[in-house]
Design an enzyme around this catalytic site. Structure first.
Site, short mmCIF file in Angstrom:
data_model
loop_
_atom_site.label_atom_id
_atom_site.label_comp_id
_atom_site.label_asym_id
_atom_site.label_seq_id
_atom_site.Cartn_x
_atom_site.Cartn_y
_atom_site.Cartn_z
N GLU A 179 0.83 -1.21 0.00
CA GLU A 179 0.00 0.00 0.00
C GLU A 179 0.86 1.25 0.00
O GLU A 179 2.09 1.18 0.12
CB GLU A 179 -0.95 -0.06 1.21
CG GLU A 179 -1.88 -1.25 1.10
CD GLU A 179 -2.92 -1.34 2.21
OE1 GLU A 179 -2.82 -0.59 3.20
OE2 GLU A 179 -3.82 -2.18 2.06
N CYS B 273 -1.99 -4.85 -5.37
CA CYS B 273 -2.48 -6.11 -4.80
C CYS B 273 -1.39 -7.19 -4.85
O CYS B 273 -0.49 -7.15 -5.69
CB CYS B 273 -3.69 -6.61 -5.57
SG CYS B 273 -5.18 -5.65 -5.31
N GLU C 140 -1.63 -10.30 -5.85
CA GLU C 140 -1.63 -11.07 -7.11
C GLU C 140 -0.80 -10.35 -8.16
O GLU C 140 -0.02 -10.96 -8.89
CB GLU C 140 -3.05 -11.25 -7.65
CG GLU C 140 -3.98 -12.05 -6.75
CD GLU C 140 -4.72 -11.17 -5.74
OE1 GLU C 140 -4.13 -10.20 -5.22
OE2 GLU C 140 -5.90 -11.47 -5.47
N1 THU Z 1 -5.95 -6.87 -2.00
C1 THU Z 1 -5.13 -7.78 -2.60
O1 THU Z 1 -3.90 -7.77 -2.40
N2 THU Z 1 -5.68 -8.67 -3.46
C2 THU Z 1 -7.01 -8.74 -3.74
O2 THU Z 1 -7.40 -9.50 -4.61
C3 THU Z 1 -7.97 -7.96 -2.97
C4 THU Z 1 -7.38 -6.80 -2.22
C5 THU Z 1 -5.35 -5.89 -1.10
C6 THU Z 1 -5.37 -4.49 -1.64
C7 THU Z 1 -5.30 -3.69 -0.37
O3 THU Z 1 -3.93 -3.56 0.01
C8 THU Z 1 -5.99 -4.54 0.66
O4 THU Z 1 -6.06 -5.84 0.10
C9 THU Z 1 -7.39 -4.07 0.99
O5 THU Z 1 -8.14 -3.88 -0.15
#
Ligand code: THU
Length: 153
Positions: free
Chosen positions: A59, A68, A70
């Protein structure tokens, strides 16, 4: 479900590969940088050359710049020269499994339209599907190819 999706499902991961992917996703979540959401995520992708790449969510104080798990894993694979994703395992420290967000589905589609998607968590619950079921009728590279073919010289 389309033919390619069924084919992907009929070639499941070996239990060993699956265990390795899950272990990599769980380990990656430990590196998560998620001070704003407090929602750590780890992911691991298997490429067609048999290599595993892991990633976590990262983040940023400028919220939209967060990445994210993935996508972190996929971009590591691409940066290493890989181009095809066979499977993606996602781990969240939750009671129920978390499926990839819409943006990640689109990015997975670019490199693994038939990829197997597995989500695991801190309970025995888990989810297993294929990308084409999560993103039906996806917009992808072929659409741009059609546009180019249709263009006048
Ligand atoms: N997030 C992921 O890393 N992968 C996902 O598929 C869903 C959301 C993360 C993004 C953010 O840092 C946190 O989860 C909350 O949304």
């Amino acid at each position: 479900m389309n033919v390619a999706a069924i084919a992907a499902m009929s070639a499941p991961l070996s239990p060993t590969l699956r265990r390795r992917l899950e272990r990599a996703a769980r380990a990656a979540a430990k590196s998560s940088y998620a001070p704003y959401s407090g929602f750590p995520v780890g992911a691991a992708v298997l490429t067609d050359s048999g290599k595993i790449f892991a990633g976590c969510n990262v983040e940023n104080a400028a919220y939209p710049l967060g990445n994210c798990a993935e996508r972190t894993a996929i971009y590591a694979a691409i940066a290493a020269g890989e181009r095809r994703i066979r499977a993606c395992v996602v781990y969240t420290p939750t009671a129920a499994p978390t499926m990839p967000c819409g943006g990640c589905r689109q990015v997975i589609n670019e490199f693994g339209p038939d990829a197997l998607i597995v989500s695991v968590c801190d309970s025995a619950q888990h989810a297993e599907t294929v990308l084409s079921a999560l993103l039906p009728d996806a917009f992808g590279p072929a659409n741009l190819g059609q546009r180019r073919q249709g263009r006048k010289p």
